[in-house]
Design a protein around this motif. Structure first.
Motif, PDB file in Angstrom:
ATOM      1  N   THR A  65       0.807  -1.226   0.000  1.00  0.00           N
ATOM      2  CA  THR A  65       0.000   0.000   0.000  1.00  0.00           C
ATOM      3  C   THR A  65       0.837   1.273   0.000  1.00  0.00           C
ATOM      4  O   THR A  65       0.365   2.309  -0.457  1.00  0.00           O
ATOM      5  CB  THR A  65      -0.934   0.072   1.224  1.00  0.00           C
ATOM      6  OG1 THR A  65      -0.128   0.056   2.419  1.00  0.00           O
ATOM      7  CG2 THR A  65      -1.907  -1.095   1.256  1.00  0.00           C
ATOM      8  N   HIS A  66       2.047   1.221   0.579  1.00  0.00           N
ATOM      9  CA  HIS A  66       2.921   2.400   0.575  1.00  0.00           C
ATOM     10  C   HIS A  66       4.293   2.038   1.114  1.00  0.00           C
ATOM     11  O   HIS A  66       4.526   0.906   1.527  1.00  0.00           O
ATOM     12  CB  HIS A  66       2.306   3.580   1.318  1.00  0.00           C
ATOM     13  CG  HIS A  66       2.126   3.415   2.804  1.00  0.00           C
ATOM     14  ND1 HIS A  66       1.349   2.439   3.360  1.00  0.00           N
ATOM     15  CD2 HIS A  66       2.628   4.121   3.849  1.00  0.00           C
ATOM     16  CE1 HIS A  66       1.367   2.552   4.685  1.00  0.00           C
ATOM     17  NE2 HIS A  66       2.152   3.566   5.004  1.00  0.00           N
ATOM     18  N   GLN A  67       5.196   3.013   1.133  1.00  0.00           N
ATOM     19  CA  GLN A  67       6.610   2.753   1.341  1.00  0.00           C
ATOM     20  C   GLN A  67       7.052   2.616   2.795  1.00  0.00           C
ATOM     21  O   GLN A  67       8.213   2.338   3.055  1.00  0.00           O
ATOM     22  CB  GLN A  67       7.412   3.881   0.691  1.00  0.00           C
ATOM     23  CG  GLN A  67       7.290   5.224   1.405  1.00  0.00           C
ATOM     24  CD  GLN A  67       7.495   6.385   0.453  1.00  0.00           C
ATOM     25  OE1 GLN A  67       6.629   6.710  -0.365  1.00  0.00           O
ATOM     26  NE2 GLN A  67       8.634   7.034   0.527  1.00  0.00           N
ATOM     27  N   HIS A  68       6.162   2.822   3.768  1.00  0.00           N
ATOM     28  CA  HIS A  68       6.629   2.818   5.162  1.00  0.00           C
ATOM     29  C   HIS A  68       7.053   1.423   5.611  1.00  0.00           C
ATOM     30  O   HIS A  68       6.443   0.424   5.247  1.00  0.00           O
ATOM     31  CB  HIS A  68       5.567   3.412   6.080  1.00  0.00           C
ATOM     32  CG  HIS A  68       5.453   4.908   5.905  1.00  0.00           C
ATOM     33  ND1 HIS A  68       4.375   5.636   6.312  1.00  0.00           N
ATOM     34  CD2 HIS A  68       6.320   5.794   5.357  1.00  0.00           C
ATOM     35  CE1 HIS A  68       4.573   6.918   6.026  1.00  0.00           C
ATOM     36  NE2 HIS A  68       5.749   7.035   5.437  1.00  0.00           N
ATOM     37  N   ILE A  69       8.105   1.410   6.459  1.00  0.00           N
ATOM     38  CA  ILE A  69       8.798   0.154   6.709  1.00  0.00           C
ATOM     39  C   ILE A  69       7.962  -0.886   7.458  1.00  0.00           C
ATOM     40  O   ILE A  69       8.205  -2.069   7.307  1.00  0.00           O
ATOM     41  CB  ILE A  69      10.153   0.385   7.423  1.00  0.00           C
ATOM     42  CG1 ILE A  69       9.992   1.182   8.716  1.00  0.00           C
ATOM     43  CG2 ILE A  69      11.098   1.125   6.515  1.00  0.00           C
ATOM     44  CD1 ILE A  69      11.331   1.491   9.368  1.00  0.00           C
ATOM     45  N   ASP A  70       6.949  -0.423   8.214  1.00  0.00           N
ATOM     46  CA  ASP A  70       6.095  -1.420   8.880  1.00  0.00           C
ATOM     47  C   ASP A  70       5.189  -2.149   7.881  1.00  0.00           C
ATOM     48  O   ASP A  70       4.558  -3.142   8.227  1.00  0.00           O
ATOM     49  CB  ASP A  70       5.263  -0.787  10.018  1.00  0.00           C
ATOM     50  CG  ASP A  70       4.586   0.517   9.632  1.00  0.00           C
ATOM     51  OD1 ASP A  70       5.035   1.173   8.680  1.00  0.00           O
ATOM     52  OD2 ASP A  70       3.592   0.871  10.295  1.00  0.00           O
ATOM     53  N   HIS A  71       5.153  -1.697   6.640  1.00  0.00           N
ATOM     54  CA  HIS A  71       4.308  -2.321   5.616  1.00  0.00           C
ATOM     55  C   HIS A  71       5.099  -3.139   4.584  1.00  0.00           C
ATOM     56  O   HIS A  71       4.534  -3.995   3.916  1.00  0.00           O
ATOM     57  CB  HIS A  71       3.470  -1.254   4.893  1.00  0.00           C
ATOM     58  CG  HIS A  71       2.527  -0.534   5.809  1.00  0.00           C
ATOM     59  ND1 HIS A  71       1.186  -0.804   5.883  1.00  0.00           N
ATOM     60  CD2 HIS A  71       2.750   0.433   6.738  1.00  0.00           C
ATOM     61  CE1 HIS A  71       0.613  -0.036   6.799  1.00  0.00           C
ATOM     62  NE2 HIS A  71       1.549   0.729   7.333  1.00  0.00           N
ATOM     63  N   ILE A  72       6.398  -2.843   4.446  1.00  0.00           N
ATOM     64  CA  ILE A  72       7.159  -3.480   3.347  1.00  0.00           C
ATOM     65  C   ILE A  72       8.253  -4.444   3.814  1.00  0.00           C
ATOM     66  O   ILE A  72       8.789  -5.194   3.016  1.00  0.00           O
ATOM     67  CB  ILE A  72       7.869  -2.416   2.470  1.00  0.00           C
ATOM     68  CG1 ILE A  72       8.923  -1.647   3.286  1.00  0.00           C
ATOM     69  CG2 ILE A  72       6.848  -1.466   1.848  1.00  0.00           C
ATOM     70  CD1 ILE A  72       9.944  -0.917   2.439  1.00  0.00           C
ATOM     71  N   GLY A 167      -0.047  11.655   0.422  1.00  0.00           N
ATOM     72  CA  GLY A 167      -0.236  12.609   1.509  1.00  0.00           C
ATOM     73  C   GLY A 167       0.360  12.079   2.802  1.00  0.00           C
ATOM     74  O   GLY A 167       1.278  12.647   3.363  1.00  0.00           O
ATOM     75  N   HIS A 168      -0.159  10.961   3.277  1.00  0.00           N
ATOM     76  CA  HIS A 168       0.457  10.306   4.439  1.00  0.00           C
ATOM     77  C   HIS A 168       1.884   9.916   4.076  1.00  0.00           C
ATOM     78  O   HIS A 168       2.812  10.097   4.849  1.00  0.00           O
ATOM     79  CB  HIS A 168      -0.380   9.087   4.835  1.00  0.00           C
ATOM     80  CG  HIS A 168       0.326   8.137   5.743  1.00  0.00           C
ATOM     81  ND1 HIS A 168       0.559   8.410   7.063  1.00  0.00           N
ATOM     82  CD2 HIS A 168       0.882   6.931   5.503  1.00  0.00           C
ATOM     83  CE1 HIS A 168       1.218   7.394   7.612  1.00  0.00           C
ATOM     84  NE2 HIS A 168       1.435   6.494   6.684  1.00  0.00           N
ATOM     85  N   SER A 169       2.061   9.404   2.874  1.00  0.00           N
ATOM     86  CA  SER A 169       3.386   9.195   2.271  1.00  0.00           C
ATOM     87  C   SER A 169       3.232   9.533   0.791  1.00  0.00           C
ATOM     88  O   SER A 169       2.107   9.660   0.307  1.00  0.00           O
ATOM     89  CB  SER A 169       3.841   7.741   2.434  1.00  0.00           C
ATOM     90  OG  SER A 169       3.263   6.932   1.430  1.00  0.00           O
ATOM     91  N   GLY A 186      -4.677   1.057   3.310  1.00  0.00           N
ATOM     92  CA  GLY A 186      -3.372   1.311   3.925  1.00  0.00           C
ATOM     93  C   GLY A 186      -3.506   2.346   5.026  1.00  0.00           C
ATOM     94  O   GLY A 186      -4.478   2.328   5.798  1.00  0.00           O
ATOM     95  N   ASP A 187      -2.592   3.312   5.076  1.00  0.00           N
ATOM     96  CA  ASP A 187      -2.633   4.323   6.141  1.00  0.00           C
ATOM     97  C   ASP A 187      -3.283   5.629   5.680  1.00  0.00           C
ATOM     98  O   ASP A 187      -3.188   6.650   6.354  1.00  0.00           O
ATOM     99  CB  ASP A 187      -1.213   4.622   6.653  1.00  0.00           C
ATOM    100  CG  ASP A 187      -0.640   3.435   7.407  1.00  0.00           C
ATOM    101  OD1 ASP A 187      -1.351   2.421   7.563  1.00  0.00           O
ATOM    102  OD2 ASP A 187       0.534   3.515   7.830  1.00  0.00           O
ATOM    103  N   HIS A 188      -3.940   5.599   4.532  1.00  0.00           N
ATOM    104  CA  HIS A 188      -4.598   6.798   4.003  1.00  0.00           C
ATOM    105  C   HIS A 188      -5.671   7.316   4.970  1.00  0.00           C
ATOM    106  O   HIS A 188      -5.799   8.522   5.182  1.00  0.00           O
ATOM    107  CB  HIS A 188      -5.198   6.461   2.641  1.00  0.00           C
ATOM    108  CG  HIS A 188      -6.083   7.526   2.064  1.00  0.00           C
ATOM    109  ND1 HIS A 188      -5.646   8.799   1.800  1.00  0.00           N
ATOM    110  CD2 HIS A 188      -7.400   7.493   1.703  1.00  0.00           C
ATOM    111  CE1 HIS A 188      -6.643   9.508   1.296  1.00  0.00           C
ATOM    112  NE2 HIS A 188      -7.719   8.749   1.235  1.00  0.00           N
TER     113      HIS A 188
HETATM  114 ZN   LIG Z   1       2.429   4.601   6.889  1.00  0.00          ZN
END
Ligand SMILES: [Zn+2]
Length: 322
Positions: A65-72, A167-169, A186-188
């Motif tokens: 969903t996005h680049q933040h490390i808790d997701h990838i 926006g969030h990322s 995701g975190d949107h």
């Molecule tokens: Zn995030």
């Protein structure tokens, strides 16, 4: 008939707590997001998959969903073990392929922003040590299938439309099942916390004007407001029903904070760091980048309204009332 969508919460070392991965019981068998790169997270994910009669090796597709490390963080490990195809936003693929280099460039970018907005260099140096400690929870991942804004992700029993909602990322990507009204977001949009739009280096590496993360985020929220949705499956916490009420609440909150800042700036011209200090005291030091992003986001709204302007002294930006 589309199969179920299961939430698999995975622990993270971050203040946000657990991150939600989602298992989509469809063809191909799909996992959305991968959790941070840690043994504990992998074990938790394996147990959660087993509760649904699945194992890592069964996965056929991993969607990020996005680049933040808790997701990838675990994405490449899971892909290597299963042979799953990794899908992520097209503009994010190069960033994911060379994660370490991009994190270096992102750190340099943040340091320049901090310097320009009045954060003392010893504070930003201390912050760098912290971000470098966290870096091991992320990892590079090779994207096999880049996703395009407005494109589709097909399953045997459902179709997702892909939307880029930054926006969030810079890379936030949401997945809409128009037939069921489900959104994997995701975190949107998160129910229990306001997603903080951190000022981030643009994905294309361009370093011109400072990115306006909150302005971008509010435009993304308005686009989501216009969608017909039954439920939003969020990257953290419980699913969101009533997305329009929640988005309205977030828009009002950001407007209130902008008014408050306008008052402080009218009292005297200040740097973003000074404003953060007035609002949050010592938290402006311990969470220097987060609070700086928050202040700059709201100042950007006032700049757009023409209520505030920037003045530069010795390479540092001061905001003053118009
Ligand atoms: Zn995030």
């Amino acid at each position: 008939m589309s199969g179920a969508l299961h939430c698999l919460p995975v622990p993270t070392p971050f203040a946000v707590g657990r991150v939600n991965c989602y298992l989509v019981e469809d063809d191909p068998l799909t996992l959305v997001d991968a959790g941070p790169n840690s043994g504990t997270s992998l074990t938790t994910l394996e147990h959660a998959l087993a509760e649904h009669g699945r194992k890592v090796e069964d996965l056929e597709r991993i969607v990020l969903t996005h680049q933040h490390i808790d997701h990838i963080g675990l994405a490449q490990i899971l892909a290597d073990r299963s042979g799953a195809e990794v899908c992520a936003l097209d503009a994010l693929a190069p960033w994911l392929a060379t994660y370490g280099e991009h994190m270096d460039a992102d750190d340099r970018f943040s340091e320049a922003v901090m310097h320009r907005h009045g954060i003392p260099d010893d504070v930003s140096l201390a912050l760098r040590a912290v971000t470098q400690q966290f870096r091991g929870w992320g990892a590079s991942v090779q994207v096999a299938t880049p996703l395009h804004d407005g494109g589709e992700l097909g399953f045997a029993g459902r179709t997702w439309t892909v939307h880029h909602r930054p926006g969030h990322s810079p890379s936030d990507t949401i997945f809409h099942d128009a037939a069921s009204g489900e959104l994997v977001g995701g975190d949107h949009l998160i129910g229990h916390i306001s997603s903080n739009p951190l000022i981030s280096r643009p994905l294309d590496g361009s370093e011109g004007a400072r990115p306006k993360a909150l302005v971008t985020y509010l435009a993304s929220l308005r686009a989501t407001h216009a969608m017909d949705l039954q439920v939003v499956y969020a990257g953290h916490g419980e699913p969101v029903t009533g997305h329009r009420e929640l988005i309205d609440e977030r828009l009002r909150m950001h407007d209130r904070r902008a008014r408050k800042l306008a008052g402080l700036i009218a009292a005297r011209p200040s740097t973003a760091h000074e404003l953060a200090h007035e609002l949050w005291g010592n938290v402006a030091v311990t969470q220097a980048y987060l609070t700086l992003s928050e202040v700059l986001g709201h100042v950007d709204l006032l700049l757009a309204e023409g209520r505030v302007r920037e003045a530069e002294r010795d390479e540092v930006v001061y905001f003053e009332a118009v």
